[in-house]
Each structure stands twice: as C-alpha cells, then as structure tokens.
Design a protein around this motif. Structure first.
Motif, PDB file in Angstrom:
ATOM      1  N   ALA A   1     -17.019   8.314   0.179  1.00 10.08           N
ATOM      2  CA  ALA A   1     -16.760   7.454   1.335  1.00 10.08           C
ATOM      3  C   ALA A   1     -17.351   6.064   1.123  1.00 10.08           C
ATOM      4  N   GLU A   2     -18.562   6.012   0.606  1.00  4.78           N
ATOM      5  CA  GLU A   2     -19.209   4.721   0.386  1.00  4.78           C
ATOM      6  C   GLU A   2     -18.485   3.916  -0.697  1.00  4.78           C
ATOM      7  N   GLN A   3     -18.008   4.601  -1.731  1.00  2.00           N
ATOM      8  CA  GLN A   3     -17.270   3.912  -2.791  1.00  2.00           C
ATOM      9  C   GLN A   3     -15.935   3.363  -2.276  1.00  2.00           C
ATOM     10  N   ILE A   4     -15.190   4.217  -1.574  1.00  2.00           N
ATOM     11  CA  ILE A   4     -13.839   3.837  -1.157  1.00  2.00           C
ATOM     12  C   ILE A   4     -13.867   2.808  -0.021  1.00  2.00           C
ATOM     13  N   THR A   5     -14.770   2.997   0.949  1.00  2.00           N
ATOM     14  CA  THR A   5     -14.798   2.067   2.084  1.00  2.00           C
ATOM     15  C   THR A   5     -15.375   0.707   1.708  1.00  2.00           C
ATOM     16  N   ALA A   6     -16.006   0.603   0.539  1.00  2.62           N
ATOM     17  CA  ALA A   6     -16.485  -0.694   0.061  1.00  2.62           C
ATOM     18  C   ALA A   6     -15.346  -1.549  -0.479  1.00  2.62           C
ATOM     19  N   LEU A   7     -14.183  -0.942  -0.666  1.00  2.76           N
ATOM     20  CA  LEU A   7     -13.022  -1.650  -1.190  1.00  2.76           C
ATOM     21  C   LEU A   7     -12.145  -2.144  -0.029  1.00  2.76           C
ATOM     22  N   PRO A   8     -11.372  -3.218  -0.241  1.00  3.84           N
ATOM     23  CA  PRO A   8     -10.613  -3.840   0.859  1.00  3.84           C
ATOM     24  C   PRO A   8      -9.315  -3.131   1.215  1.00  3.84           C
ATOM     25  N   PHE A   9      -9.424  -1.858   1.563  1.00  5.27           N
ATOM     26  CA  PHE A   9      -8.268  -1.113   2.035  1.00  5.27           C
ATOM     27  C   PHE A   9      -8.019  -1.406   3.512  1.00  5.27           C
ATOM     28  N   ASP A  10      -6.789  -1.139   3.965  1.00  6.51           N
ATOM     29  CA  ASP A  10      -6.419  -1.362   5.362  1.00  6.51           C
ATOM     30  C   ASP A  10      -6.780  -0.183   6.259  1.00  6.51           C
ATOM     31  N   GLY A  11      -7.038   0.948   5.673  1.00  6.67           N
ATOM     32  CA  GLY A  11      -7.421   2.149   6.398  1.00  6.67           C
ATOM     33  C   GLY A  11      -7.935   3.166   5.400  1.00  6.67           C
ATOM     34  N   PHE A  12      -8.419   4.288   5.924  1.00  8.13           N
ATOM     35  CA  PHE A  12      -9.044   5.282   5.044  1.00  8.13           C
ATOM     36  C   PHE A  12      -8.633   6.694   5.439  1.00  8.13           C
ATOM     37  N   ALA A  13      -8.462   7.538   4.429  1.00 11.21           N
ATOM     38  CA  ALA A  13      -8.034   8.913   4.650  1.00 11.21           C
ATOM     39  C   ALA A  13      -9.054   9.882   4.085  1.00 11.21           C
ATOM     40  N   ILE A  14      -9.121  11.052   4.702  1.00 17.62           N
ATOM     41  CA  ILE A  14      -9.904  12.169   4.194  1.00 17.62           C
ATOM     42  C   ILE A  14      -8.931  13.104   3.481  1.00 17.62           C
TER      43      ILE A  14
END
Length: 373
Positions: free
Chosen positions: A200-213
């Motif tokens: 989560a910390e790795q992926i949310t640090a990137l400029p995505f428009d949203g996040f999925a589990i």
C-alpha cells in the motif's frame, strides 16, 4: 477528465460516500460494477442496465484483446461506443486472467508469457502491452498490470510479488499516454498484514488516480478477507477511490463498505442468475426448486425490479426448467437490481448517518431463517 470527491463519512465506521467524474459521466459511490467480460453483461442489454441504474460496467482486457481484438474496439471509438453503453467503463489489467491460467504461464521481470485458452497460441502481456490494449479499448478507468498471487502461497513468493507489482506499477504509469483515461494502482500482499502495508505504501506513493485491493477472494476464508480489507484501507488515501477487486456476495459488499471500500465488481449476480440462484432481501432463493412450482408471489416481495413486478416464482421456475433463454434475462435483471439497489441504499444510509444500523438490519434479514420472502 477524472476526479473524485469524498462527500460523506460515517462517524461510527469507515463507511464513506463519494462522487467520481469521468469523461463518460458521473459515478456515485459506493458502487457495484456489473461485469461485461467481452463487452456484454451476460443476459442483459444496455437498456436493461440503464433501467437498473447501473453507472459503470467492466470489460476484460485479456478477453477483448483475443476477441474481437482491441484494435477492433478502437476502430469503433472505444468500448462505451462499441457496445452502445455510452457511460463509464473500467478495464482490468489482464493480471487476474494470467493468475487463473497459472499452468499455462511463465512470469518474468519483463512480463508474462502464456498461452491462449482459446487455441493455445503464444501470448505476452507486460505493463506496456496492458496499457496499450486498455488505451485501445478506451476505458475511463484502467488498471495497472500486477501479479495476483494464489492462496496459499509461501511468504517469500508473496514478498517477491509485492516488489514485482510495484516495479510494474511504475512502468504502467510511464507507458500511459492518454490523459483522458484514469489509471488505478493495485495493492497486493496476500494475507500478510505487513506485506499489505508495504505494498500500500509503495503503490499509494505513485501518482495513480485511484487504488485497488487485489489478490483477495482467491481461496482465503471470509473472515480473513474482511480482516485484510480492514487493514489495507488504513493505508489508502481518503481523497482517492478505493476498489476491492472481484468481490463478491451481498454480504461482502456491505462488509467492504463498512471497511471503507467504494467500488466493487463480481460476476456473481449474472453467473448465479444463469444457474437459478437469486438474491433477495431474505437470503438466497433456488428458483428451480419444486417448492416454487405453484408459487404465485414474486421472487422478493420487497423488490420493485421488472422481474418481481411482472412475474411469479412459479413462472420463473418454469422458464428455467424448460431451458428458456428468457430465464437468464429475467433472473439476471433481478440479481443485478438487488446488487445495485443494495449499494444505493447503503449510500443513502451513509449520507443520512445510519449506515451501521442499515448494515446490521440488512445482514440479519439475509441470514437463513431471517425473514421469509
């Protein structure tokens, strides 16, 4: 352009309601997204989906790449134009299909080599090719290419997969060229809480428009799925949409919403409809059972869908037993209505501050022995 607005939050749980804006229209969350694997939600047409209040549907990158070919979809102006939906669409990355074809694939740093389930021909998917295909399909929301790990898997493998997914996520962002399309990153980590946090910390640090589990509902028990969902949303930003991929039952939706999830998809409503299993406010109904042969009431007395307004349980049973194609359509309309109505009522409950009561009362009624249909 894509945007997300958090509009309401419960003060008793993580439940939340928001608004997603896309080039093809707005999406009120929490939302359930019917699955249209090859560009069609099985058993229903776009007019049915509009009448049901569907706001967004899914297309499958892997399947549309094989048939009719993503270049064909692009020729017709993208998926929403090709299938006359003309509302928001989301495409998965193809990663889950690679996972499901595990015996036919070889995963490398570059991507995944595998064979078509149709004719055995050799195929290759990478972050770059996944982005190219999804951009051809023209979805409003694309998903980053990830590795979905099976359950159970050794911790060392899950840890390596988390790192690979993070590297692939960065490559997806670099390969994306269409600013009109949103791109969501996917959090992996299996059932390991520390790996979920790391991912989560790795992926949310990137400029995505949203996040999925991702990587849940793949064999783990339900309490574990809820526990990992609860844990993972702790590390997801509040100002972007949260999507729990491939989940699930009506109970799963309510439990996901309670834990802060905004978006859901699953083939369950339409797949079960084609197998005569219907969801109701009082639990599941197996409409093919002999007990409904002379039943003149609707599937669900609390439902106002087209099927329940016009047809008896006895007629639906007859259609299914006779092998009539209308059974698939009427059953699918009912199940999709149930799912879409459920998330709509959940949204209203969040908005007006009584979601937790709605959650408890709705689950109590759906349990066996709750309230007879």
């Amino acid at each position: 352009m894509f945007s997300y607005e958090l509009q309401h939050k419960s003060d008793k749980s993580k439940a939340r309601a928001g608004l997603i804006k896309t080039p093809h229209g707005e999406i009120e969350t929490p939302i359930f997204m019917p699955v249209g694997t090859v560009g069609s939600v099985k058993g229903v047409c776009p007019e049915d989906l509009n009448a049901l209040g569907a706001q967004i549907i899914l297309g499958n990158t892997y399947h549309l790449h094989l048939r009719p070919g993503d270049e064909v979809v692009a020729h017709f102006g993208g998926l929403a134009s090709f299938n006359n939906w003309n509302k928001p669409t989301l495409t998965d990355s193809g990663g889950f299909q690679v996972f499901s074809l595990g015996k036919l694939n070889k995963i490398t740093e570059e991507g995944v080599h595998f064979r078509s389930h149709l004719d055995g021909s050799k195929l290759f998917l990478s972050p770059e090719t996944s982005m190219e295909i999804q951009q051809n399909i023209g979805a409003d929301i694309m998903m980053a290419f990830d590795e979905c790990v099976s359950y159970p898997s050794e911790r060392k493998y899950v840890e390596e997969s988390v790192e690979l997914t993070a590297r692939w996520a960065e490559r997806c962002l670099k390969a994306k060229t269409n600013d009109a399309q949103a791109l969501f990153g996917i959090i992996q980590g299996g059932v390991h809480k520390d790996l979920r946090q790391r991912s989560a910390e790795q992926i949310t640090a990137l400029p995505f428009d949203g996040f999925a589990i991702g990587g849940l509902s793949v064999g783990e028990d339900i309490p574990t799925m809820y526990e990992i969902t609860e844990h993972t949303t702790d590390f997801m930003p509040e100002d972007k949409p949260r999507y729990l991929m491939g989940v699930g039952t009506p109970e799963d939706l309510l439990n996901g919403i309670l834990r802060g999830v905004d978006m859901f998809d699953c083939v369950m409503p339409t797949r079960n409809a084609r197998n005569a299993l219907l969801f109701t406010s009082a639990g599941r109904v197996h409409i093919k059972n002999a007990e409904f042969r002379l039943s003149d009431g609707p599937v669900d007395k609390e439902c106002d869908c087209y099927t329940c307004r016009n047809f008896s349980r006895g007629y639906l049973r007859h259609l299914y037993k006779a092998g009539e194609l209308l059974a698939y359509r009427l059953n699918s309309i009912h199940n999709l209505h149930f799912y879409l109505s459920l998330v709509k009522r959940a949204r209203n409950a969040i908005k007006y501050g009584f979601f937790e009561d709605f959650y408890s009362e709705t689950l109590d009624k759906m349990r066996p022995g709750g309230n007879n249909v």
